[in-house]
Design a protein around this motif. Structure first.
Motif, PDB file in Angstrom:
ATOM      1  N   THR A   1       0.814  -1.216   0.000  1.00  0.00           N
ATOM      2  CA  THR A   1       0.000   0.000   0.000  1.00  0.00           C
ATOM      3  C   THR A   1       0.848   1.266   0.000  1.00  0.00           C
ATOM      4  O   THR A   1       0.556   2.226  -0.723  1.00  0.00           O
ATOM      5  CB  THR A   1      -0.925   0.003   1.225  1.00  0.00           C
ATOM      6  OG1 THR A   1      -1.738  -1.167   1.203  1.00  0.00           O
ATOM      7  CG2 THR A   1      -1.809   1.246   1.237  1.00  0.00           C
ATOM      8  N   HIS A   2       1.911   1.274   0.799  1.00  0.00           N
ATOM      9  CA  HIS A   2       2.637   2.518   1.054  1.00  0.00           C
ATOM     10  C   HIS A   2       3.995   2.600   0.355  1.00  0.00           C
ATOM     11  O   HIS A   2       4.458   3.711   0.060  1.00  0.00           O
ATOM     12  CB  HIS A   2       2.844   2.692   2.571  1.00  0.00           C
ATOM     13  CG  HIS A   2       1.568   2.765   3.346  1.00  0.00           C
ATOM     14  ND1 HIS A   2       0.811   3.914   3.414  1.00  0.00           N
ATOM     15  CD2 HIS A   2       0.916   1.826   4.086  1.00  0.00           C
ATOM     16  CE1 HIS A   2      -0.257   3.683   4.179  1.00  0.00           C
ATOM     17  NE2 HIS A   2      -0.216   2.428   4.588  1.00  0.00           N
ATOM     18  N   LEU A   3       4.652   1.471   0.156  1.00  0.00           N
ATOM     19  CA  LEU A   3       6.002   1.478  -0.425  1.00  0.00           C
ATOM     20  C   LEU A   3       6.130   0.388  -1.483  1.00  0.00           C
ATOM     21  O   LEU A   3       6.920  -0.550  -1.342  1.00  0.00           O
ATOM     22  CB  LEU A   3       7.059   1.269   0.675  1.00  0.00           C
ATOM     23  CG  LEU A   3       7.209   2.349   1.736  1.00  0.00           C
ATOM     24  CD1 LEU A   3       8.130   1.869   2.850  1.00  0.00           C
ATOM     25  CD2 LEU A   3       7.758   3.630   1.122  1.00  0.00           C
ATOM     26  N   PRO A   4       5.361   0.456  -2.549  1.00  0.00           N
ATOM     27  CA  PRO A   4       5.407  -0.627  -3.542  1.00  0.00           C
ATOM     28  C   PRO A   4       6.795  -0.841  -4.129  1.00  0.00           C
ATOM     29  O   PRO A   4       7.126  -1.954  -4.555  1.00  0.00           O
ATOM     30  CB  PRO A   4       4.410  -0.164  -4.605  1.00  0.00           C
ATOM     31  CG  PRO A   4       4.234   1.305  -4.378  1.00  0.00           C
ATOM     32  CD  PRO A   4       4.412   1.521  -2.923  1.00  0.00           C
ATOM     33  N   GLU A   5       7.637   0.190  -4.118  1.00  0.00           N
ATOM     34  CA  GLU A   5       8.983   0.030  -4.655  1.00  0.00           C
ATOM     35  C   GLU A   5       9.851  -0.879  -3.786  1.00  0.00           C
ATOM     36  O   GLU A   5      10.905  -1.346  -4.221  1.00  0.00           O
ATOM     37  CB  GLU A   5       9.655   1.398  -4.807  1.00  0.00           C
ATOM     38  CG  GLU A   5       9.999   2.112  -3.516  1.00  0.00           C
ATOM     39  CD  GLU A   5       8.835   2.890  -2.913  1.00  0.00           C
ATOM     40  OE1 GLU A   5       9.061   3.652  -1.957  1.00  0.00           O
ATOM     41  OE2 GLU A   5       7.685   2.724  -3.403  1.00  0.00           O
ATOM     42  N   GLN A   6       9.408  -1.155  -2.523  1.00  0.00           N
ATOM     43  CA  GLN A   6      10.149  -2.052  -1.635  1.00  0.00           C
ATOM     44  C   GLN A   6       9.607  -3.478  -1.646  1.00  0.00           C
ATOM     45  O   GLN A   6      10.088  -4.328  -0.905  1.00  0.00           O
ATOM     46  CB  GLN A   6      10.098  -1.508  -0.203  1.00  0.00           C
ATOM     47  CG  GLN A   6      10.756  -0.157  -0.041  1.00  0.00           C
ATOM     48  CD  GLN A   6      12.200  -0.176  -0.501  1.00  0.00           C
ATOM     49  OE1 GLN A   6      12.960  -1.090  -0.175  1.00  0.00           O
ATOM     50  NE2 GLN A   6      12.584   0.822  -1.272  1.00  0.00           N
ATOM     51  N   ALA A   7       8.621  -3.744  -2.503  1.00  0.00           N
ATOM     52  CA  ALA A   7       7.994  -5.070  -2.511  1.00  0.00           C
ATOM     53  C   ALA A   7       9.005  -6.173  -2.799  1.00  0.00           C
ATOM     54  O   ALA A   7       8.939  -7.271  -2.214  1.00  0.00           O
ATOM     55  CB  ALA A   7       6.861  -5.103  -3.528  1.00  0.00           C
ATOM     56  N   GLU A   8       9.948  -5.911  -3.692  1.00  0.00           N
ATOM     57  CA  GLU A   8      10.926  -6.952  -4.047  1.00  0.00           C
ATOM     58  C   GLU A   8      11.798  -7.320  -2.854  1.00  0.00           C
ATOM     59  O   GLU A   8      12.122  -8.493  -2.645  1.00  0.00           O
ATOM     60  CB  GLU A   8      11.794  -6.454  -5.202  1.00  0.00           C
ATOM     61  CG  GLU A   8      12.730  -7.532  -5.735  1.00  0.00           C
ATOM     62  CD  GLU A   8      13.475  -7.077  -6.988  1.00  0.00           C
ATOM     63  OE1 GLU A   8      14.500  -7.695  -7.302  1.00  0.00           O
ATOM     64  OE2 GLU A   8      13.025  -6.114  -7.637  1.00  0.00           O
ATOM     65  N   THR A   9      12.186  -6.314  -2.055  1.00  0.00           N
ATOM     66  CA  THR A   9      12.989  -6.594  -0.859  1.00  0.00           C
ATOM     67  C   THR A   9      12.222  -7.480   0.121  1.00  0.00           C
ATOM     68  O   THR A   9      12.764  -8.436   0.686  1.00  0.00           O
ATOM     69  CB  THR A   9      13.373  -5.277  -0.167  1.00  0.00           C
ATOM     70  OG1 THR A   9      14.100  -4.463  -1.087  1.00  0.00           O
ATOM     71  CG2 THR A   9      14.235  -5.532   1.054  1.00  0.00           C
ATOM     72  N   VAL A  10      10.944  -7.168   0.319  1.00  0.00           N
ATOM     73  CA  VAL A  10      10.121  -7.956   1.232  1.00  0.00           C
ATOM     74  C   VAL A  10       9.941  -9.373   0.704  1.00  0.00           C
ATOM     75  O   VAL A  10      10.074 -10.360   1.443  1.00  0.00           O
ATOM     76  CB  VAL A  10       8.761  -7.274   1.463  1.00  0.00           C
ATOM     77  CG1 VAL A  10       7.878  -8.124   2.364  1.00  0.00           C
ATOM     78  CG2 VAL A  10       8.958  -5.891   2.059  1.00  0.00           C
ATOM     79  N   LEU A  11       9.646  -9.506  -0.569  1.00  0.00           N
ATOM     80  CA  LEU A  11       9.449 -10.836  -1.153  1.00  0.00           C
ATOM     81  C   LEU A  11      10.719 -11.672  -1.064  1.00  0.00           C
ATOM     82  O   LEU A  11      10.659 -12.888  -0.847  1.00  0.00           O
ATOM     83  CB  LEU A  11       8.983 -10.714  -2.603  1.00  0.00           C
ATOM     84  CG  LEU A  11       7.546 -10.251  -2.795  1.00  0.00           C
ATOM     85  CD1 LEU A  11       7.254 -10.009  -4.275  1.00  0.00           C
ATOM     86  CD2 LEU A  11       6.566 -11.263  -2.214  1.00  0.00           C
TER      87      LEU A  11
END
Length: 413
Positions: free
Chosen positions: A149-159
């Motif tokens: 929701t807030h930081l879609p550009e960090q999704a890859e790091t989380v995944l």
């Protein structure tokens, strides 16, 4: 310690107004850590709630940190600061042992806190948060929801972090075991996740919760790697994480905080045999970091009933707590006569003496052999609340069939 010492130092404790001497002892302290001699005793929870209500109303304490998981307690926090009835948030606790927080006593306190907060401006409402380290998978999922929701550009790091742990079958214990046998771990992914969130999340409440979930993931990753190696290190990882979380909450709120945890975490480890075993704990760390601004309060009882289980993950049930071991703190206080008493421990006798600690796994028939921690009571706590006979906690529901993540096994406190 003798029965004469107990009679001389005991202060009457009939109702909440009798806590006045303890409120005076707290003074302007920033942290009050309130213990419990078991996780399954109604009377410890109800008296701890009485004391906490007075700290909030009369002393301006602004948050409560409990020996619970951050994501579960975040739902309680949302409820008590303006959401739905806290009952639903507490009923939703699913990790064994659920009875620690999914119980009628905590519901009653949370409903009171919701009413109190309703009278306050949003920025001055009292929060309710988990200090513990176990919610690795739930915290990762919470971070994923936040970043989508807030930081879609960090999704890859989380995944990347999630996929690393998924390779171990969503089992933190299996992860810890395999990292002992193999050189690979998820530490690199976790560190990257923590750094990215620390840099990019805003300094609002949602951002703080996301960063704290990342701290939980980092702490849990260290904890499970340490646990399979044995020794005191995993215990220390856990309590240092709780102390660090307490400090982060104090900084976030700019307010004073109350802690709810077992005596084994709250009482200063240096006044027990834990120190010889190389263990620290939350109470010791609070004193080392904050000196007299941290006040430690313990509990004890002689006999009664308790909610516990006979093995890890088993259904909990009401058990009888036998009379305390002769010569223990609890036995001497019982022999001295007061049914309830408050003790301020300045000037308390210095000799070490056994002090009972009951975990979520309990065998009453072994009580006299296995459940007593040698303690110098006056150095372990600043104050002590004595309740001679106590009753079992009142759970909201039965335990789930199994737990995904384990507490400090086998001590279970």
């Amino acid at each position: 310690m003798t029965t004469d010492d107990v009679r001389r130092l005991a202060l009457p404790l009939a109702g909440g107004e009798d806590l006045d001497p303890l409120l005076d002892r707290v003074g302007e302290a920033r942290f009050v850590l309130i213990g419990e001699a078991s996780h399954g005793t109604h009377d410890f929870y109800s008296w701890r709630a009485r004391l906490t209500r007075r700290l909030i109303v009369e002393k301006g304490f602004g948050f409560i940190g409990v020996e619970g998981d951050w994501p579960d307690c975040e739902r309680v926090h949302q409820a008590v600061t303006g959401g739905a009835d806290p009952f639903q948030a507490l009923y939703g606790f699913a990790r064994w042992p659920t009875f620690m927080w999914a119980n009628e006593e905590v519901v009653a306190f949370a409903r009171w806190l919701r009413l109190w907060n309703d009278t306050r401006p949003a920025e001055r409402r009292c929060g309710f948060h988990g200090l513990d380290v176990y919610s690795l998978l739930d915290s990762l999922r919470a971070i994923r929801r936040y970043t989508m929701t807030h930081l879609p550009e960090q999704a890859e790091t989380v995944l990347s972090a999630m996929q690393c742990f998924e390779a171990y079958g969503h089992d933190p214990q299996q992860y810890g075991l395999l990292t002992r046998l193999l050189p690979e771990s998820c530490e690199k992914e976790v560190v990257e996740l923590l750094c990215q969130l620390a840099e990019r999340t805003p300094r609002d409440e949602a951002g703080f919760a996301a960063r704290q979930n990342a701290e939980v993931v980092a702490g849990a990753e260290r904890y499970y790697r340490a646990m399979v190696r044995g020794g005191p290190h995993s215990w220390n990882v856990r309590d240092i994480h709780m102390a660090d979380t307490l400090d982060r909450l104090a900084g976030h709120y700019g307010a004073k905080g109350v802690v709810w945890a077992h005596n084994t975490h709250v009482g200063d480890a240096r006044a027990t045999d834990m120190a010889r075993a190389g263990m620290t704990n939350l109470g010791q760390l609070a004193r080392e970091r904050h000196g007299e601004e941290a006040v430690l309060v313990g509990f004890g009882s002689h006999r009664g009933t308790v909610i516990a289980a006979q093995r890890w993950g088993a259904p909990s049930r009401i058990m009888d707590v036998p009379p305390a071991r002769p010569g223990s703190v609890e036995s001497i206080m019982h022999d001295a006569g007061p049914e309830r008493a408050l003790f301020l421990l300045d000037g308390w006798p210095e000799q070490p003496i056994g002090h009972r600690a009951i975990g979520v796994v309990y065998h009453p028939e072994r009580d006299h052999r296995a459940n007593y921690v040698p303690s110098v009571l006056g150095r372990r706590y600043d104050a002590f609340i004595w309740l001679d006979r106590t009753e079992a906690l009142r759970p909201l529901h039965q335990e789930p069939p199994e737990a995904a993540e384990y507490e400090t096994f086998p001590s279970a406190v």
